[in-house]
Design an enzyme around this catalytic site. Structure first.
Site, mmCIF file in Angstrom:
data_model
loop_
_atom_site.group_PDB
_atom_site.id
_atom_site.type_symbol
_atom_site.label_atom_id
_atom_site.label_comp_id
_atom_site.label_asym_id
_atom_site.label_seq_id
_atom_site.Cartn_x
_atom_site.Cartn_y
_atom_site.Cartn_z
ATOM 1 N N CYS B 40 0.836 -1.202 0.000
ATOM 2 C CA CYS B 40 0.000 0.000 0.000
ATOM 3 C C CYS B 40 0.875 1.258 0.000
ATOM 4 O O CYS B 40 1.653 1.476 0.933
ATOM 5 C CB CYS B 40 -0.913 0.008 1.221
ATOM 6 S SG CYS B 40 -1.801 1.571 1.393
ATOM 7 N N GLY B 159 -15.735 4.636 -6.953
ATOM 8 C CA GLY B 159 -14.592 5.049 -7.761
ATOM 9 C C GLY B 159 -13.246 4.977 -7.063
ATOM 10 O O GLY B 159 -12.236 5.377 -7.636
ATOM 11 N N ALA B 160 -13.188 4.477 -5.821
ATOM 12 C CA ALA B 160 -11.904 4.375 -5.122
ATOM 13 C C ALA B 160 -11.063 3.258 -5.739
ATOM 14 O O ALA B 160 -11.590 2.206 -6.105
ATOM 15 C CB ALA B 160 -12.122 4.107 -3.634
ATOM 16 N N HIS B 166 -8.256 8.042 2.245
ATOM 17 C CA HIS B 166 -7.643 9.206 1.610
ATOM 18 C C HIS B 166 -8.697 10.074 0.941
ATOM 19 O O HIS B 166 -9.785 9.605 0.616
ATOM 20 C CB HIS B 166 -6.601 8.769 0.566
ATOM 21 C CG HIS B 166 -7.183 8.100 -0.635
ATOM 22 N ND1 HIS B 166 -7.656 6.800 -0.614
ATOM 23 C CD2 HIS B 166 -7.406 8.541 -1.900
ATOM 24 C CE1 HIS B 166 -8.126 6.472 -1.809
ATOM 25 N NE2 HIS B 166 -7.995 7.524 -2.614
ATOM 26 N N GLN B 168 -8.872 13.633 -2.022
ATOM 27 C CA GLN B 168 -8.118 14.186 -3.146
ATOM 28 C C GLN B 168 -8.471 15.649 -3.366
ATOM 29 O O GLN B 168 -9.512 16.125 -2.921
ATOM 30 C CB GLN B 168 -8.433 13.407 -4.436
ATOM 31 C CG GLN B 168 -8.102 11.928 -4.345
ATOM 32 C CD GLN B 168 -8.461 11.172 -5.624
ATOM 33 O OE1 GLN B 168 -7.882 11.408 -6.675
ATOM 34 N NE2 GLN B 168 -9.416 10.272 -5.530
ATOM 35 N N CYS B 196 -28.632 35.389 0.842
ATOM 36 C CA CYS B 196 -27.906 34.204 0.372
ATOM 37 C C CYS B 196 -28.889 33.031 0.282
ATOM 38 O O CYS B 196 -29.631 32.750 1.227
ATOM 39 C CB CYS B 196 -26.772 33.884 1.347
ATOM 40 S SG CYS B 196 -26.132 32.199 1.176
ATOM 41 N N HIS B 240 -22.779 32.565 7.533
ATOM 42 C CA HIS B 240 -22.538 32.812 6.116
ATOM 43 C C HIS B 240 -21.046 33.055 5.858
ATOM 44 O O HIS B 240 -20.445 33.933 6.461
ATOM 45 C CB HIS B 240 -23.328 34.033 5.642
ATOM 46 C CG HIS B 240 -23.057 34.333 4.189
ATOM 47 N ND1 HIS B 240 -23.712 33.685 3.171
ATOM 48 C CD2 HIS B 240 -22.149 35.147 3.595
ATOM 49 C CE1 HIS B 240 -23.240 34.112 2.014
ATOM 50 N NE2 HIS B 240 -22.282 35.002 2.240
ATOM 51 N N HIS B 293 -21.923 30.492 -0.391
ATOM 52 C CA HIS B 293 -21.832 29.920 0.952
ATOM 53 C C HIS B 293 -21.236 28.520 0.805
ATOM 54 O O HIS B 293 -21.850 27.645 0.174
ATOM 55 C CB HIS B 293 -23.291 29.860 1.458
ATOM 56 C CG HIS B 293 -23.482 29.586 2.916
ATOM 57 N ND1 HIS B 293 -24.316 30.374 3.686
ATOM 58 C CD2 HIS B 293 -23.026 28.615 3.734
ATOM 59 C CE1 HIS B 293 -24.369 29.874 4.921
ATOM 60 N NE2 HIS B 293 -23.587 28.820 4.978
ATOM 61 N N GLU B 309 -30.600 9.271 -17.092
ATOM 62 C CA GLU B 309 -29.840 10.351 -16.469
ATOM 63 C C GLU B 309 -28.865 10.984 -17.474
ATOM 64 O O GLU B 309 -28.758 12.196 -17.565
ATOM 65 C CB GLU B 309 -29.056 9.833 -15.252
ATOM 66 C CG GLU B 309 -29.906 9.617 -14.006
ATOM 67 C CD GLU B 309 -30.745 8.345 -14.029
ATOM 68 O OE1 GLU B 309 -30.522 7.476 -14.910
ATOM 69 O OE2 GLU B 309 -31.636 8.221 -13.177
#
Lengths: 333, 333
Positions: B40, B159-160, B166, B168, B196, B240, B293, B309
Site C-alpha cells: 500500500c 470510484g476508489a 484518503h 483528493q 444568500c 454565512h 456559501h 440520467e
C-alpha cells in the site's frame, strides 16, 4: 405519487419516485438482475405480468395480450412518472414542485429471453427503432408532455434490473436542463454561422478521419471530440433532420444497421460491456428546423461517476477518443 | 499529456488524461481495489512509493519522507492534470482545447491501513479538513489555477482504487460549468432578494424540520429538497461564509464533528455504503461575498447513473429526502 422537484439554486429537476418499501434503506436489496426465465415478465406466456400492451407486432391471428408477438410495448410496472396524475404546480417557500405527470414505457425488443440487442437481426433492431417512433408520435398527442427520451440500459452496472432485451421511453412535463442546454448550444451555433453544428461536426470528422468509427451511405459513427467516458460513441445521420419521428424507413434501416455494427464492435473490443444508449431528438410537437439534428449516443459503462464528477460537472476520461475510434475501427466483427 | 477539451455544442469541459496502457481496452482490467497492506503506497514505511510529500503532520524529530506522520499530502502518482504543463489554448476547427494545467493531490488521512474516515476521531477529521484548507491556500498562489475541488471516493463502487483512507484535491484552469451554474444561481437569488440562497435554505429547513438530519451550534446537516440520489446529504455552516479557506478553526472543528456524525449514521443505516463526498467553495482568489456559501455534499453510491440520467440530465430518486432524513435522524450511533 411521483413528483418533479426543482433545485432552488441551479436549474435542475429531479424525479422523486418513491418505491413502495417498508424501510428507506430497502434500496440496498433491490439491485440484483433477474435472470429467471420462468418468472421473466418479458417472456412470451407471461404477458399478464405486465400492464396491458400499448403496441405489439403480431402475425395475423395472434391475440393482443397473449404470446406470438415479435415486439411488445407496455407501460412500466414501476413508472418514474404516470399519465394518470393530474397536472399541478406548487411552490413551498423556496421550493418548487410539479406533479409527476409523464409516461414511462418498456419496449420488449424480442421474445427471446437469452441474447442481447447485438444478437438481433438488423430488421428487428429497425423494428425497435420504429416502435420508438410510433410511441413518440402517440405520446405527443398528450399536450402536457413536453419532451421524450428513448433509452436502453444493458447490464447491471448500467442500471438494468431485468436481463431480457428491452429499452424504455420516458416522457416529461418539462424540457429538462440537459436537453435545453443542447438545444440552446445548437441554436447559438446556427445563429452565428447559419449552419447546423451536428452537420458541421460530421463534416469535420469525415475530413479528420481520426475519430471516425464507421460510416455508411446514411450514417456516421464517431467518437466525439470531448467524449466524457471511455468509448462514448455517437451515431449521427448524414442528412439533416431535427426530429427522429420524421425519419424515413430508409433512414431507420440505416440507423439500425449502424447501431448493430457498433454494438457488435463494442462487444468484441470491450468484452460485452454493460452500456447505456439513448436518443436525442427535438421536444415533442416542435417543428423540424435548420439548427437541431437528432442522433444516438452510446456509453459503455466502464467506470463510475465519482466525487470529482459530481463536484465539478467535469468528467475525467482516460481513453482519448482518437484511440477509442482507432481500436473500434480495427475491431472485426 | 492530459488536456481539457470543450464540447462544441454544450458548455462542457472534459479532462482527457490518457493512462499509459498498451491497448485502449486496458481500462477493463484496472478497476480492482488494492487492499494489500504490504504494497500500500499510503502506509508508513512505503513513503517512497509516492511522489515527495507537499505537506505532513509529524511529531518533533520525525523526518519528511519517512514514517512517523499522522497525515500526509502527496501529488497523485497518476494525475488527471499537472502543474508542470505549459499553459496553452488551441482551436482545431470546431474544437477547443486547453493544455491540462492543474494540480491533483492525495491527502492520506491516517497512517492506519484499516478503517475508514468514520473510524477516525473528530480531531483527525478536523486535521484532514485543515489540510484541505492549507493546500487550497498554497495552490491559489498559482494564478493559472481558477477553481479547486476537494473530494473523497470511498469504496470501489464510488470510484476508489485504493482502500487506505484518503481524499483528493483537483485544481482546474477553468471554473467548470457545474460550479459556474451554482455560482450563477446563488448570485441570481441574491440579486432578487438580497439574501444568500444557502442561508435561506438553512432557515427554511430549520423551520420545516422534515429534511433535517442533525444540527449543532455551528452546522446544519440536511437532505436537500431536490436530492438527486437516495440519501444525498449536505453539511452547511450556519454562519454565512463564501470560501472554505477563510473558515475559523472553530468552524472546521464543528464541520468535522458533523461529518463524523453523518458518516457514522450512514454506516449504520446503509451498512457501510460506498460514497462520494465533496466540497463546494468559491473559485480561487475570489473574495468573500454576500451571495455564496461553502458547504459539503455527500452522496452514498446506491444506484448507477443510467441511460435516462445521461440523456436528460434529470435523475430519478426512489427515496424522498424526507424519508431519508427521518431514517438518518432515528439512526443511533
Amino acid at each position: 405519487m411521483p413528483e418533479m422537484r426543482k433545485d432552488p439554486i441551479v436549474d435542475r429537476w429531479v424525479i422523486i419516485a418513491p418505491e413502495r418499501a417498508e424501510r428507506p434503506n430497502a434500496i440496498l436489496r433491490n439491485r440484483a438482475e433477474v435472470d429467471d426465465e420462468q418468472g421473466c415478465p418479458f417472456c412470451p406466456g407471461n404477458e399478464r405480468m405486465t400492464p396491458p400492451e400499448v403496441l405489439s407486432r403480431r402475425p395475423p391471428g395472434s391475440q393482443p395480450g397473449g404470446p406470438g408477438w415479435t415486439l411488445r410495448v407496455v407501460p412500466n410496472r414501476y413508472p418514474a412518472l404516470r399519465t394518470e396524475t393530474v397536472m399541478s404546480r406548487e411552490g413551498r417557500g423556496l421550493f418548487d414542485l410539479i406533479a409527476g405527470v409523464g409516461a414511462h414505457e418498456v419496449i420488449v425488443e424480442t421474445p427471446e429471453h437469452r441474447g442481447t440487442m447485438a444478437d438481433l437481426p438488423a430488421e428487428q433492431i429497425e423494428s425497435v427503432l420504429r416502435a420508438w417512433q410510433e410511441r413518440i408520435v402517440d405520446l405527443a398527442r398528450d399536450v402536457r408532455l413536453k419532451s421524450i427520451f428513448a433509452f436502453k440500459n444493458q447490464g447491471v452496472p448500467a442500471g438494468a434490473t431485468l436481463s431480457h432485451a428491452h429499452s424504455q421511453l420516458i416522457a416529461l412535463p418539462v424540457v429538462p436542463p440537459g436537453m435545453q442546454e443542447e438545444l440552446r448550444g445548437a441554436k447559438r451555433h446556427f445563429g452565428e454561422k447559419e449552419r447546423c453544428v451536428f452537420c458541421d461536426i460530421v463534416g469535420q470528422e469525415l475530413r479528420d478521419k481520426e475519430r471516425l468509427v464507421h460510416e455508411s451511405e446514411r450514417m456516421v459513427v464517431l467518437s466525439p471530440w470531448a467524449a466524457r467516458t471511455p468509448f462514448e460513441t455517437w451515431i449521427v445521420p448524414r442528412e439533416h433532420r431535427s426530429s427522429f419521428e420524421s425519419s424515413s424507413g430508409q433512414e431507420l434501416h440505416a440507423a439500425a444497421d449502424a447501431l448493430r455494427a457498433l454494438l457488435r464492435k463494442i462487444d468484441v473490443a470491450l468484452e460485452k460491456p454493460a452500456f447505456n444508449l439513448y436518443l436525442h431528438t427535438m421536444p415533442l410537437r416542435e417543428n423540424n428546423n435548420d439548427w437541431y439534428h437528432w442522433h444516438l449516443e452510446l456509453k459503455p459503462m466502464l467506470q463510475q461517476h465519482a466525487g470529482f464528477e459530481w463536484a465539478s460537472g467535469c468528467t475525467i476520461n482516460p481513453t482519448p477518443p482518437e484511440e477509442a475510434a482507432a481500436f473500434l475501427r480495427q475491431t472485426e466483427v
